[in-house]
Design a protein around this motif. Structure first.
Motif, PDB file in Angstrom:
ATOM      1  N   TYR A   6       0.855  -1.189   0.000  1.00  0.00           N
ATOM      2  CA  TYR A   6       0.000   0.000   0.000  1.00  0.00           C
ATOM      3  C   TYR A   6       0.895   1.245   0.000  1.00  0.00           C
ATOM      4  O   TYR A   6       1.851   1.318   0.778  1.00  0.00           O
ATOM      5  CB  TYR A   6      -0.881   0.008   1.258  1.00  0.00           C
ATOM      6  CG  TYR A   6      -1.880   1.138   1.336  1.00  0.00           C
ATOM      7  CD1 TYR A   6      -3.188   0.967   0.898  1.00  0.00           C
ATOM      8  CD2 TYR A   6      -1.512   2.381   1.865  1.00  0.00           C
ATOM      9  CE1 TYR A   6      -4.107   1.998   0.977  1.00  0.00           C
ATOM     10  CE2 TYR A   6      -2.429   3.425   1.942  1.00  0.00           C
ATOM     11  CZ  TYR A   6      -3.733   3.231   1.499  1.00  0.00           C
ATOM     12  OH  TYR A   6      -4.640   4.258   1.575  1.00  0.00           O
ATOM     13  N   HIS A  26       1.408  11.270   9.649  1.00  0.00           N
ATOM     14  CA  HIS A  26       0.420  10.443   8.957  1.00  0.00           C
ATOM     15  C   HIS A  26       0.603   8.938   9.200  1.00  0.00           C
ATOM     16  O   HIS A  26      -0.340   8.243   9.593  1.00  0.00           O
ATOM     17  CB  HIS A  26       0.431  10.750   7.459  1.00  0.00           C
ATOM     18  CG  HIS A  26      -0.588  10.007   6.673  1.00  0.00           C
ATOM     19  ND1 HIS A  26      -1.933  10.033   6.988  1.00  0.00           N
ATOM     20  CD2 HIS A  26      -0.484   9.172   5.606  1.00  0.00           C
ATOM     21  CE1 HIS A  26      -2.601   9.272   6.128  1.00  0.00           C
ATOM     22  NE2 HIS A  26      -1.737   8.730   5.290  1.00  0.00           N
ATOM     23  N   HIS A  27       1.804   8.431   8.988  1.00  0.00           N
ATOM     24  CA  HIS A  27       1.988   6.984   9.125  1.00  0.00           C
ATOM     25  C   HIS A  27       1.980   6.534  10.581  1.00  0.00           C
ATOM     26  O   HIS A  27       1.537   5.438  10.909  1.00  0.00           O
ATOM     27  CB  HIS A  27       3.266   6.549   8.399  1.00  0.00           C
ATOM     28  CG  HIS A  27       3.123   6.652   6.899  1.00  0.00           C
ATOM     29  ND1 HIS A  27       4.183   6.695   6.038  1.00  0.00           N
ATOM     30  CD2 HIS A  27       2.007   6.713   6.119  1.00  0.00           C
ATOM     31  CE1 HIS A  27       3.742   6.777   4.785  1.00  0.00           C
ATOM     32  NE2 HIS A  27       2.423   6.810   4.827  1.00  0.00           N
ATOM     33  N   CYS A  67      -6.576   5.775   5.079  1.00  0.00           N
ATOM     34  CA  CYS A  67      -5.569   4.779   4.687  1.00  0.00           C
ATOM     35  C   CYS A  67      -5.710   3.505   5.511  1.00  0.00           C
ATOM     36  O   CYS A  67      -5.541   2.405   4.988  1.00  0.00           O
ATOM     37  CB  CYS A  67      -4.168   5.366   4.796  1.00  0.00           C
ATOM     38  SG  CYS A  67      -3.860   6.603   3.510  1.00  0.00           S
ATOM     39  N   GLU A 115      -1.601   6.191  11.216  1.00  0.00           N
ATOM     40  CA  GLU A 115      -2.162   4.975  10.600  1.00  0.00           C
ATOM     41  C   GLU A 115      -1.896   3.762  11.489  1.00  0.00           C
ATOM     42  O   GLU A 115      -2.766   2.903  11.676  1.00  0.00           O
ATOM     43  CB  GLU A 115      -1.543   4.727   9.214  1.00  0.00           C
ATOM     44  CG  GLU A 115      -2.104   5.593   8.112  1.00  0.00           C
ATOM     45  CD  GLU A 115      -1.598   5.138   6.740  1.00  0.00           C
ATOM     46  OE1 GLU A 115      -1.477   3.919   6.504  1.00  0.00           O
ATOM     47  OE2 GLU A 115      -1.310   6.013   5.903  1.00  0.00           O
ATOM     48  N   CYS A 148       0.708   5.602  -0.020  1.00  0.00           N
ATOM     49  CA  CYS A 148      -0.160   6.782   0.096  1.00  0.00           C
ATOM     50  C   CYS A 148      -0.051   7.613  -1.169  1.00  0.00           C
ATOM     51  O   CYS A 148       1.044   7.986  -1.595  1.00  0.00           O
ATOM     52  CB  CYS A 148       0.240   7.631   1.299  1.00  0.00           C
ATOM     53  SG  CYS A 148      -0.081   6.766   2.834  1.00  0.00           S
TER      54      CYS A 148
HETATM   55 ZN   LIG Z   1      -1.856   7.281   3.864  1.00  0.00          ZN
END
Ligand SMILES: [Zn+2]
Length: 460
Positions: free
Chosen positions: A26, A237-238, A212, A241, A28
């Protein structure tokens, strides 16, 4: 054996897929409210290279790259333009595909749009809420409570206190902690109906990070092999997640985290305010798309990439050398003999954390050998290995003559006419005139090469 530098452990690790022979990845993707810029080009090309190498290595790959089609910037831009969000995002998704196609980026297997996964996002938020990891703030946004999640900071390698100190802390406001982030934004009255979904917490729309976690889980499962993105997404962001997915599912989210380095322009950060901000379209007006792809891939994906005219010009000259070898020694078929020395070096380089810088060096060694030996088998190897990186797939002459022959325009005809005049001058022993014509063409950026097959021309 493939080794990948894992951001999570900060070292190279042997890659072992969760399911033998299969890889789930995956990455982004883009927020579609404007044209893609050079940073986007790098993410797309780098992970396209990763996908191609995984497939060339025999893995059955499922590759997802999402599309963020709902967020503050999109809502603002649509309002400024006086158009609907769907019209705006559809237009920039089409533009993104045009840019990606030009750069030789193969489409991912899935390109989910965030707005199509709002239901899955809500289920995930409910789960986090039930587990006590999310709370409804005073302003009715649903927020994630980072201090309730033990592993927060593990991707950045920082403690909560260090992360808080690094944040330019807006007043904590309605949040319990400045690092808490929004999972669900309650609807603001001025926002259009298009961005309001009903939910257990009232009308609203999802925050960015949750998409995500929801989309990767839906398409690849709650635990998958590789998660990638630009270095700028590592925090928050990660990190967010991980907090969402591991918080909700109670187990590891991703085994290998990969981040590509920044793109700089003339050794400065690329930004609109510095006036050194380039879209892919701007760049493709000046440079052949394959030159741009080559420029991106000849650097290691984790290194910073410095864009400048000098570097692009250098990339063009280098790619010209490779295509010249293919023109001089027409390859048989572009098949690869993996037992051959160069191919083995290429494989070792790629298996060493996708070291394309070294893999490209192997291409130059092959080009030198093809030029020296005139062996069609060597040229076939060069074309084959170049193809693994999505390079060297064109007719060499078309590349070397840079568009003019592809366009079949007047320029190519004019050049051929001058070459004819020069040949006549030489016949008539008027060498001064022949030299003058050569110099005139060179001044226009056209180099001539006399060969047994006649005079060939290319861009200098
Ligand atoms: Zn993402």
């Amino acid at each position: 054996m493939l080794q990948i530098h894992n951001t999570l452990t900060r070292k190279k690790e042997i890659f072992i897929p969760i399911e033998p022979g299969k890889v789930r990845m995956y990455v982004c993707g883009m927020t579609v409210y404007d044209f893609c810029h050079l940073g986007h080009a790098r993410v797309m090309v780098v992970f396209d290279m990763v996908a191609r190498w995984l497939r060339a290595s025999g893995f059955d790959l499922a590759y997802v790259r999402n599309i963020t089609d709902i967020d503050d910037k999109i809502i603002r831009r649509a309002r400024e333009n006086g158009e609907s969000i769907r019209v705006l995002t559809d237009r920039f998704i089409a533009a993104m595909h045009e840019d990606a196609d030009a750069l030789g980026v193969t489409r991912p297997d899935h390109e989910p749009r965030a707005t199509e996964y709002v239901g899955q996002m809500q289920s995930l938020i409910e789960r986090l809420h039930d587990k006590g990891l999310a709370y409804v703030a005073e302003n009715r946004d649903v927020c994630y409570s980072v201090r309730k999640f033990n592993g927060y900071g593990k991707l950045s390698g920082k403690s909560l206190d260090e992360l808080r100190a690094g944040e330019r802390v807006e007043i904590a406001g309605e949040k319990n902690d400045p690092l808490d982030f929004v999972l669900w934004k309650h609807a603001r009255t001025e926002e259009p109906a298009e961005v309001k979904w009903t939910s257990p917490w009232g009308e609203g729309r999802p925050g960015w990070h949750i998409e995500c976690s929801a989309m990767s889980s839906d398409l690849l499962g709650d635990h998958f092999d590789i998660h990638g993105g630009g270095q700028d997404l590592q925090f928050p962001h990660h990190e967010n997640e991980i907090a969402q997915s591991e918080g909700a599912h109670g187990h590891t989210f991703v085994n290998y985290w990969m981040h590509n380095g920044f793109v700089r322009v003339d050794d400065e950060k690329m930004s609109k305010s510095l006036g050194n901000f380039f879209t892919i379209r701007d760049v493709l007006k000046k440079y052949d798309a394959e030159v741009v792809r080559f420029f991106i891939l000849r650097a290691h994906y984790r290194s910073p990439l410095n864009y400048s005219d000098a570097h692009l010009e250098d990339a063009r000259q280098s790619l010209t050398r490779l295509y010249t070898a293919l023109r001089n020694v027409a390859p048989a078929d572009a098949s690869i003999d993996w037992e051959e020395t160069h191919a083995r070096r290429f494989r070792e380089a790629m298996d060493d954390d996708f070291n394309t810088a070294e893999a490209v060096a192997v291409l130059f060694d092959l080009a030198n050998e093809a030029n020296r030996s005139g062996s069609a088998a060597v040229a076939a190897q060069l074309k084959g290995l170049g193809g693994v990186l999505g390079l060297l797939g064109r007719d060499p002459l078309a590349f070397l003559q840079g568009g003019a022959s592809e366009a079949g325009g007047d320029e190519a005809g004019e050049i051929e006419a001058l070459i004819g005049q020069r040949a006549q001058a030489k016949e008539a022993k008027d060498f001064a005139e022949a030299d003058r014509i050569r110099a005139e063409l060179l001044a226009r950026g056209i180099a001539l090469e006399d060969s047994p097959q006649g005079t060939l021309w290319r861009r200098a």
